[in-house]
Design a protein around this motif. Sequence first.
Motif, PDB file in Angstrom:
ATOM      1  N   ILE A  54       0.839  -1.205   0.000  1.00  0.00           N
ATOM      2  CA  ILE A  54       0.000   0.000   0.000  1.00  0.00           C
ATOM      3  C   ILE A  54       0.870   1.249   0.000  1.00  0.00           C
ATOM      4  CG2 ILE A  54      -1.734   1.289   1.308  1.00  0.00           C
ATOM      5  CD1 ILE A  54      -2.664  -1.514   2.361  1.00  0.00           C
ATOM      6  N   PHE A  55       1.866   1.272   0.878  1.00  0.00           N
ATOM      7  CA  PHE A  55       2.774   2.417   0.951  1.00  0.00           C
ATOM      8  C   PHE A  55       3.427   2.700  -0.398  1.00  0.00           C
ATOM      9  CE2 PHE A  55       7.445   2.835   1.067  1.00  0.00           C
ATOM     10  CZ  PHE A  55       7.538   4.201   1.297  1.00  0.00           C
ATOM     11  N   LEU A 195       8.320   1.333  14.654  1.00  0.00           N
ATOM     12  CA  LEU A 195       8.834   2.471  13.909  1.00  0.00           C
ATOM     13  C   LEU A 195       8.628   2.289  12.410  1.00  0.00           C
ATOM     14  CD1 LEU A 195      10.233   5.177  13.845  1.00  0.00           C
ATOM     15  CD2 LEU A 195      12.447   3.994  14.010  1.00  0.00           C
ATOM     16  N   ASP A 196       8.753   1.059  11.922  1.00  0.00           N
ATOM     17  CA  ASP A 196       8.460   0.790  10.510  1.00  0.00           C
ATOM     18  C   ASP A 196       6.999   1.103  10.192  1.00  0.00           C
ATOM     19  OD1 ASP A 196      11.042  -0.080   9.836  1.00  0.00           O
ATOM     20  OD2 ASP A 196      10.615  -2.114  10.510  1.00  0.00           O
ATOM     21  N   LEU A 197       6.108   0.674  11.070  1.00  0.00           N
ATOM     22  CA  LEU A 197       4.681   0.966  10.888  1.00  0.00           C
ATOM     23  C   LEU A 197       4.443   2.474  10.906  1.00  0.00           C
ATOM     24  CD1 LEU A 197       1.676   0.227  10.750  1.00  0.00           C
ATOM     25  CD2 LEU A 197       1.728  -0.084  13.245  1.00  0.00           C
ATOM     26  N   LYS A 198       5.047   3.158  11.855  1.00  0.00           N
ATOM     27  CA  LYS A 198       4.894   4.614  11.937  1.00  0.00           C
ATOM     28  C   LYS A 198       5.425   5.290  10.677  1.00  0.00           C
ATOM     29  CE  LYS A 198       6.147   8.641  14.745  1.00  0.00           C
ATOM     30  NZ  LYS A 198       6.894   9.115  15.938  1.00  0.00           N
ATOM     31  N   SER A 199       6.544   4.789  10.141  1.00  0.00           N
ATOM     32  CA  SER A 199       7.123   5.373   8.928  1.00  0.00           C
ATOM     33  C   SER A 199       6.173   5.231   7.747  1.00  0.00           C
ATOM     34  CB  SER A 199       8.465   4.708   8.613  1.00  0.00           C
ATOM     35  OG  SER A 199       9.402   4.960   9.638  1.00  0.00           O
ATOM     36  N   MET A 200       5.539   4.072   7.627  1.00  0.00           N
ATOM     37  CA  MET A 200       4.565   3.878   6.544  1.00  0.00           C
ATOM     38  C   MET A 200       3.389   4.831   6.692  1.00  0.00           C
ATOM     39  SD  MET A 200       4.389  -0.234   5.808  1.00  0.00           S
ATOM     40  CE  MET A 200       5.173  -1.035   7.192  1.00  0.00           C
ATOM     41  N   PRO A 209      -4.332  12.314   4.165  1.00  0.00           N
ATOM     42  CA  PRO A 209      -4.771  11.861   5.481  1.00  0.00           C
ATOM     43  C   PRO A 209      -5.904  10.840   5.426  1.00  0.00           C
ATOM     44  CG  PRO A 209      -4.451  14.234   5.489  1.00  0.00           C
ATOM     45  CD  PRO A 209      -4.325  13.789   4.057  1.00  0.00           C
ATOM     46  N   ARG A 210      -6.778  10.938   4.462  1.00  0.00           N
ATOM     47  CA  ARG A 210      -7.871   9.963   4.380  1.00  0.00           C
ATOM     48  C   ARG A 210      -7.343   8.580   4.007  1.00  0.00           C
ATOM     49  NH1 ARG A 210     -12.696  12.569   0.912  1.00  0.00           N
ATOM     50  NH2 ARG A 210     -13.651  10.570   1.489  1.00  0.00           N
ATOM     51  N   THR A 211      -6.354   8.544   3.128  1.00  0.00           N
ATOM     52  CA  THR A 211      -5.718   7.260   2.807  1.00  0.00           C
ATOM     53  C   THR A 211      -4.961   6.736   4.009  1.00  0.00           C
ATOM     54  OG1 THR A 211      -5.494   7.980   0.503  1.00  0.00           O
ATOM     55  CG2 THR A 211      -4.191   6.085   1.186  1.00  0.00           C
TER      56      THR A 211
END
Length: 245
Positions: A54-55, A195-200, A209-211
């Motif tokens: 997705i990212f 942190l990986d999740l936060k980076s994505m 922001p909606r995505t």
Amino acid sequence: MTQQKISSEQLLIARFSSARMASYLAAAGSPREALRLYRWNVEASAVLYEALHIFEVVLRNAIHEQMARWHQAQGRPGSWLTNPPPQLTQRSKDDLARAQTRAHDALTQKHLRAGTAAPAPVTDGDIIAQLTLGFWRFMLATRYTHDLWRDAIRYAFPELRHQRLTDIERPVIRLHWLRNRIAHLEPVFTRDLNLDLKSMSTAIGYVCPRTQSWFAATRTQSIKDAISAFPLSGLPGPQQATSSP
């Protein structure tokens, strides 16, 4: 000749290769626990790869959209993908040429299988599908700060405060590294997966922001579940690990 008996754990480690399993054995301390860790790593990597999908799609489409607009505004013929701007490095231009060739070959093979006379023309979407995350990561290199970033790419990230290239480059570098580790079947248990999740989430949020909200609703829990399922006690685990980048 009597075949030497070995345990199931030893057999599996031999099948996966002792070199590949060395880091798991060092972390886990025993063949059984190393295999538990290896299984967790496979499952966590799959969850992370879904989120990276997705990212990457959001990132590349956002950059492409703004580069296409800038290319047209400059009055340049064709597409920026097939007629790249002179500001691009030769490496990036070569990547684009190879992607165009692969896209053409893929369409040719598709139409040969279908028995049609000629392949359809290669589209921008066909070329984009052949480009790696590394290509898009280097579109955010600091060398472009005073031209492509200033004139085009920064508009791909309307929610990025102060429009500093390094603020988006940093998480993308981290995620490019993660993507390569997963693609090459390497361990991720030494990384800070939070942190990986936060980076994505951060990178997607800079675009839309909606995505970002949709991403959080569909992917966050599965990654957090993977983190919480870390099988070994006594180790920091992927929620506390410190890794680079």
